[in-house]
Design a protein around this motif. Structure first.
Motif, PDB file in Angstrom:
ATOM      1  N   LEU A  30     -13.339   0.318  34.788  1.00  0.00           N
ATOM      2  CA  LEU A  30     -14.652  -0.058  34.282  1.00  0.00           C
ATOM      3  C   LEU A  30     -15.619  -0.476  35.378  1.00  0.00           C
ATOM      4  O   LEU A  30     -16.831  -0.494  35.160  1.00  0.00           O
ATOM      5  CB  LEU A  30     -14.515  -1.211  33.283  1.00  0.00           C
ATOM      6  CG  LEU A  30     -13.795  -0.869  31.974  1.00  0.00           C
ATOM      7  CD1 LEU A  30     -13.629  -2.129  31.137  1.00  0.00           C
ATOM      8  CD2 LEU A  30     -14.555   0.189  31.204  1.00  0.00           C
ATOM      9  N   GLU A  77     -12.728   0.330  25.830  1.00  0.00           N
ATOM     10  CA  GLU A  77     -13.994   0.011  26.478  1.00  0.00           C
ATOM     11  C   GLU A  77     -14.518   1.208  27.265  1.00  0.00           C
ATOM     12  O   GLU A  77     -15.714   1.514  27.225  1.00  0.00           O
ATOM     13  CB  GLU A  77     -13.815  -1.183  27.415  1.00  0.00           C
ATOM     14  CG  GLU A  77     -13.487  -2.483  26.709  1.00  0.00           C
ATOM     15  CD  GLU A  77     -13.239  -3.610  27.684  1.00  0.00           C
ATOM     16  OE1 GLU A  77     -14.166  -3.925  28.448  1.00  0.00           O
ATOM     17  OE2 GLU A  77     -12.124  -4.160  27.698  1.00  0.00           O
ATOM     18  N   GLY A 108     -17.964  -5.215  26.800  1.00  0.00           N
ATOM     19  CA  GLY A 108     -16.860  -4.623  26.073  1.00  0.00           C
ATOM     20  C   GLY A 108     -17.035  -4.670  24.575  1.00  0.00           C
ATOM     21  O   GLY A 108     -16.073  -4.489  23.823  1.00  0.00           O
ATOM     22  N   ARG A 168     -16.071   3.856  25.057  1.00  0.00           N
ATOM     23  CA  ARG A 168     -17.459   3.625  24.637  1.00  0.00           C
ATOM     24  C   ARG A 168     -18.427   4.110  25.710  1.00  0.00           C
ATOM     25  O   ARG A 168     -19.482   4.668  25.399  1.00  0.00           O
ATOM     26  CB  ARG A 168     -17.676   2.131  24.356  1.00  0.00           C
ATOM     27  CG  ARG A 168     -16.889   1.612  23.162  1.00  0.00           C
ATOM     28  CD  ARG A 168     -17.355   0.223  22.750  1.00  0.00           C
ATOM     29  NE  ARG A 168     -16.475  -0.333  21.717  1.00  0.00           N
ATOM     30  CZ  ARG A 168     -15.532  -1.220  21.927  1.00  0.00           C
ATOM     31  NH1 ARG A 168     -15.335  -1.675  23.159  1.00  0.00           N
ATOM     32  NH2 ARG A 168     -14.774  -1.664  20.944  1.00  0.00           N
ATOM     33  N   ARG A 190      -7.752  -0.825  28.802  1.00  0.00           N
ATOM     34  CA  ARG A 190      -9.183  -0.617  29.027  1.00  0.00           C
ATOM     35  C   ARG A 190      -9.695   0.675  28.389  1.00  0.00           C
ATOM     36  O   ARG A 190     -10.875   0.995  28.517  1.00  0.00           O
ATOM     37  CB  ARG A 190      -9.468  -0.566  30.539  1.00  0.00           C
ATOM     38  CG  ARG A 190      -9.130  -1.837  31.295  1.00  0.00           C
ATOM     39  CD  ARG A 190     -10.075  -2.952  30.925  1.00  0.00           C
ATOM     40  NE  ARG A 190      -9.926  -4.117  31.777  1.00  0.00           N
ATOM     41  CZ  ARG A 190     -10.646  -5.217  31.666  1.00  0.00           C
ATOM     42  NH1 ARG A 190     -11.565  -5.295  30.711  1.00  0.00           N
ATOM     43  NH2 ARG A 190     -10.453  -6.239  32.463  1.00  0.00           N
TER      44      ARG A 190
END
Length: 403
Positions: free
Chosen positions: A160, A233, A293, A236, A230
């Motif tokens: 991320l 997240e 997140g 998205r 992860r």
């Protein structure tokens, strides 16, 4: 001097983990090749590990395959030809050219071609066929590639981190364009509008880096068990890539037609600047929710609120460019709603009807027909580069982006 040193330290910190990974993989691959496989000089192993990892992330699985194939082709061609024609300047030139040609014909990947050429050079100069078998070198390359992947999986970057960083840039480009266009329309400033359009035309590089960052993050999340949590997240973020691309393109078309309308003296709707500012605020909120997140519910609501006036009655106009701007305002809304996780049908249904019916059951008439140009087309139909005379009408593919 201090600012320059700070900038370089920031750049080093951004690549510190890949550097550590490459160094660790190089040492471990040498250890495995010598102690486990039993090769005396397995220099291809650390080379393969470093090439596999590099200091820039992305496409490592493919790199391992390309690396092994490249070494195999280079060593194979080099061993055969050097054994037949000997070693020398023209022999090296011929071996490299043939090895790289064979690699290009096999796949065309840059890593395969370069590794084939470099392997052929090593065979022709430092390690002629009599110094060791080509099979051993191919095994060393495979060991290095596999060790590199193992290090990447056990000591992974946060998928991320890069997505946050590149997402901030891309979303920032979109918000700056929307706010800049809002100011230009409110002040009827054609120079400012032209500046916004020029900036939008240069935004593709940031979008490409964002796409690469998401692809890299997906790879890390796939091979590193400690990063599996992860995935949601990151998913998205990945869901925003195409819609944000479309939003940038449709904003570019909007800016071009708004500029044309301003130059032609068309009256832009009074509430258009506020709508664009609300879109910009929604994009900022989307970026913040992704960074936390969270599911971007707030951004979705903000886009719906902003697009509530995207009708012919409230944003329509008599001029051609103004009507196209309305179509693009609706297009951008659909793009942003898709970036928040809605599918295209759900996003389109969230918009108000393009026209409102009057007492005779009709409304908008010719205005609506012109403003709805491209309603049936899919999202993102705009051309990658809509450069052209701003006074001209929409060229093929421009208006088709409207929803």
């Amino acid at each position: 001097m201090r600012d320059e040193l700070t900038r370089r330290l920031h750049r080093w910190r951004a690549t510190a983990l890949p550097i550590v990974q490459a160094g660790l993989a190089a040492g471990l691959s040498w250890l495995v090749a010598t102690s486990v496989v039993g090769h005396a000089r397995p220099f291809f192993a650390p080379i393969a590990a470093v090439v596999c990892l590099g200091v820039s992330l992305g496409q490592r699985l493919r790199r391992v395959v390309e690396l092994v194939v490249g070494v195999a082709v280079g060593v194979g061609v080099g061993d055969v030809l050097i054994a037949l024609i000997g070693s020398g300047p023209w022999q090296i030139a011929l071996v490299v050219a043939l090895a790289m040609s064979a690699a290009v014909l096999l796949d065309g990947g840059a890593v395969i071609a370069l590794q084939s050429g470099s392997s052929a050079v090593l065979v022709a100069t430092l390690l002629p066929p009599s110094a060791g078998g080509g099979l051993d070198r191919m095994v060393d390359a495979l060991v290095g590639g596999l060790v590199g992947l193992a290090v990447a999986a056990l000591l992974p970057a946060n998928p991320l981190t890069v997505a946050h960083r590149q997402g901030k840039v891309v979303f920032g480009e979109l918000t700056a364009a929307l706010r800049g266009m809002a100011t230009a329309v409110a002040e009827r400033d054609t120079v400012a509008a032209a500046g916004v359009l020029a900036r939008l035309r240069g935004s593709q590089a940031a979008l490409d880096e964002y796409t690469t960052a998401l692809r890299t993050g997906g790879e890390i999340a796939a091979i590193a068990p400690i990063r599996w949590r992860r995935r949601d997240e990151l998913g998205r973020y990945q869901a925003t890539a195409a819609p944000i691309d479309y939003a940038l393109r449709n904003t570019r078309v909007l800016a071009r037609r708004a500029l044309a309308g301003l130059r032609d003296g068309e009256r832009m709707p009074d509430n258009l600047p506020e709508v664009l500012r609300q879109y910009a605020g929604a994009v900022d909120l989307l970026r913040a929710e992704l960074a936390r997140g969270d599911e971007p519910i707030g951004a979705r609501a903000a886009v719906r609120d902003a697009s509530a006036v995207a009708t012919t009655h409230q944003l329509g106009g008599e001029g051609f460019s103004t009507r196209v701007v309305l179509a693009q305002v609706r297009s951008v809304a659909v793009d942003l709603l898709q970036a928040t996780g809605l599918n295209r049908a759900e996003a389109a249904e969230s918009l108000p009807p393009l026209t409102r019916k009057d007492g005779n059951g009709t409304g908008g008439g010719a205005k609506a027909g012109a403003a709805a140009v491209g309603d049936a087309a899919g999202p993102g139909a705009g051309r990658p580069d809509d450069a052209g005379p701003s006074e001209a009408g929409p060229e093929p593919g421009e208006g088709g982006a409207a929803q």
